[in-house]
Write a protein that holds these residues in place. Structure first.
Motif, PDB file in Angstrom:
ATOM      1  N   GLU A  64     -14.824  14.611 -16.086  1.00 39.58           N
ATOM      2  CA  GLU A  64     -13.393  14.768 -16.354  1.00 39.58           C
ATOM      3  C   GLU A  64     -12.717  15.366 -15.132  1.00 39.58           C
ATOM      4  O   GLU A  64     -13.272  16.256 -14.482  1.00 39.58           O
ATOM      5  N   ALA A  65     -11.516  14.896 -14.822  1.00 37.18           N
ATOM      6  CA  ALA A  65     -10.784  15.426 -13.669  1.00 37.18           C
ATOM      7  C   ALA A  65      -9.290  15.420 -13.948  1.00 37.18           C
ATOM      8  O   ALA A  65      -8.786  14.595 -14.710  1.00 37.18           O
ATOM      9  N   TYR A  66      -8.610  16.347 -13.323  1.00 36.65           N
ATOM     10  CA  TYR A  66      -7.149  16.360 -13.295  1.00 36.65           C
ATOM     11  C   TYR A  66      -6.746  16.027 -11.867  1.00 36.65           C
ATOM     12  O   TYR A  66      -7.293  16.586 -10.909  1.00 36.65           O
ATOM     13  N   VAL A  67      -5.818  15.106 -11.731  1.00 38.94           N
ATOM     14  CA  VAL A  67      -5.461  14.578 -10.426  1.00 38.94           C
ATOM     15  C   VAL A  67      -3.960  14.706 -10.217  1.00 38.94           C
ATOM     16  O   VAL A  67      -3.169  14.240 -11.037  1.00 38.94           O
ATOM     17  N   ILE A  83       1.272   1.415 -12.657  1.00 41.37           N
ATOM     18  CA  ILE A  83       0.121   1.660 -11.772  1.00 41.37           C
ATOM     19  C   ILE A  83      -1.039   2.267 -12.568  1.00 41.37           C
ATOM     20  O   ILE A  83      -2.174   1.803 -12.499  1.00 41.37           O
ATOM     21  N   LEU A  84      -0.741   3.299 -13.330  1.00 37.03           N
ATOM     22  CA  LEU A  84      -1.789   4.046 -14.024  1.00 37.03           C
ATOM     23  C   LEU A  84      -2.343   3.304 -15.235  1.00 37.03           C
ATOM     24  O   LEU A  84      -3.511   3.484 -15.587  1.00 37.03           O
ATOM     25  N   SER A  85      -1.550   2.458 -15.848  1.00 33.64           N
ATOM     26  CA  SER A  85      -2.013   1.693 -17.011  1.00 33.64           C
ATOM     27  C   SER A  85      -3.145   0.747 -16.651  1.00 33.64           C
ATOM     28  O   SER A  85      -3.951   0.391 -17.512  1.00 33.64           O
ATOM     29  N   LYS A 120      -8.679   3.133  -7.063  1.00 35.00           N
ATOM     30  CA  LYS A 120      -7.709   2.191  -7.664  1.00 35.00           C
ATOM     31  C   LYS A 120      -6.312   2.775  -7.660  1.00 35.00           C
ATOM     32  O   LYS A 120      -5.332   2.071  -7.430  1.00 35.00           O
ATOM     33  N   VAL A 121      -6.216   4.075  -7.926  1.00 34.32           N
ATOM     34  CA  VAL A 121      -4.906   4.738  -7.929  1.00 34.32           C
ATOM     35  C   VAL A 121      -4.395   4.876  -6.505  1.00 34.32           C
ATOM     36  O   VAL A 121      -3.232   4.576  -6.212  1.00 34.32           O
ATOM     37  N   ARG A 122      -5.250   5.287  -5.590  1.00 38.06           N
ATOM     38  CA  ARG A 122      -4.831   5.551  -4.206  1.00 38.06           C
ATOM     39  C   ARG A 122      -4.342   4.310  -3.468  1.00 38.06           C
ATOM     40  O   ARG A 122      -3.531   4.419  -2.557  1.00 38.06           O
ATOM     41  N   ILE A 123      -4.874   3.122  -3.818  1.00 37.41           N
ATOM     42  CA  ILE A 123      -4.472   1.920  -3.073  1.00 37.41           C
ATOM     43  C   ILE A 123      -3.150   1.328  -3.564  1.00 37.41           C
ATOM     44  O   ILE A 123      -2.640   0.396  -2.942  1.00 37.41           O
ATOM     45  N   ALA A 124      -2.584   1.871  -4.618  1.00 33.94           N
ATOM     46  CA  ALA A 124      -1.280   1.377  -5.078  1.00 33.94           C
ATOM     47  C   ALA A 124      -0.259   1.592  -3.972  1.00 33.94           C
ATOM     48  O   ALA A 124      -0.287   2.621  -3.279  1.00 33.94           O
ATOM     49  N   PRO A 125       0.631   0.623  -3.752  1.00 29.77           N
ATOM     50  CA  PRO A 125       1.553   0.675  -2.615  1.00 29.77           C
ATOM     51  C   PRO A 125       2.417   1.936  -2.545  1.00 29.77           C
ATOM     52  O   PRO A 125       2.729   2.400  -1.467  1.00 29.77           O
ATOM     53  N   ASN A 126       2.793   2.504  -3.669  1.00 32.89           N
ATOM     54  CA  ASN A 126       3.691   3.665  -3.665  1.00 32.89           C
ATOM     55  C   ASN A 126       2.970   5.004  -3.627  1.00 32.89           C
ATOM     56  O   ASN A 126       3.600   6.041  -3.546  1.00 32.89           O
TER      57      ASN A 126
END
Length: 145
Positions: A64-67, A83-85, A120-126
């Motif tokens: 588990e992590a909080y980001v 993005i997160l969905s 996956k989250v980090r590579i999102a354009p925004n």
């Protein structure tokens, strides 16, 4: 809703399997009166369902992590949701005040799968960058949904 309805809801939050008679003993109503009130609360959509909570480790989601999520420029909440969905490891997220744009709660099988989900989250354009904290032990958990 009156104080009896609130009492019923509080008891059902603690144990959704509680019997009407057991609830009635605590709040001072007959089992049939509790049933009528629960039926009305369900019909009025105050109570939206009855569920169980399963330890995520049972489903293989022990890590588990909080980001903290930091974006480039201004990003609308709907875009962050999009993005997160797309990342199944995200179990909860919200926009926040402060330097981060959002806080994301993630669960995964292990550290390598968490790392893949973070990528996956980090590579999102925004997305500019993230800052993660892995949970070592859970101290308090209250379910308020």
């Amino acid at each position: 809703m009156d104080s009896l309805d609130h009492g019923i809801i509080d008891l059902l939050r603690q144990n959704a399997r509680a019997g009407y008679g057991d609830i009635g003993e605590v709040i001072g109503l007959s089992a049939s009166a509790v049933k009528r009130r629960v039926d009305r609360l369900v019909a009025d959509r105050v109570i939206r369902g009855f569920t169980i909570q399963v330890d995520p480790a049972v489903d293989g989601l022990a890590t588990e992590a909080y980001v903290e999520l930091f974006c480039r420029g201004t990003v609308a909440p709907d875009e962050l949701r999009r993005i997160l969905s797309g990342v199944p490891e995200v179990v909860d997220a919200g926009t926040v005040t402060g330097s981060a744009d959002a806080i994301v709660h993630m669960r995964s099988r292990d550290i390598p799968s968490l790392e893949l989900a973070l990528e996956k989250v980090r590579i999102a354009p925004n997305v500019d960058h993230t800052r993660s904290a892995i949970v070592l032990s859970r101290l308090i958990h209250r379910q308020h949904d």
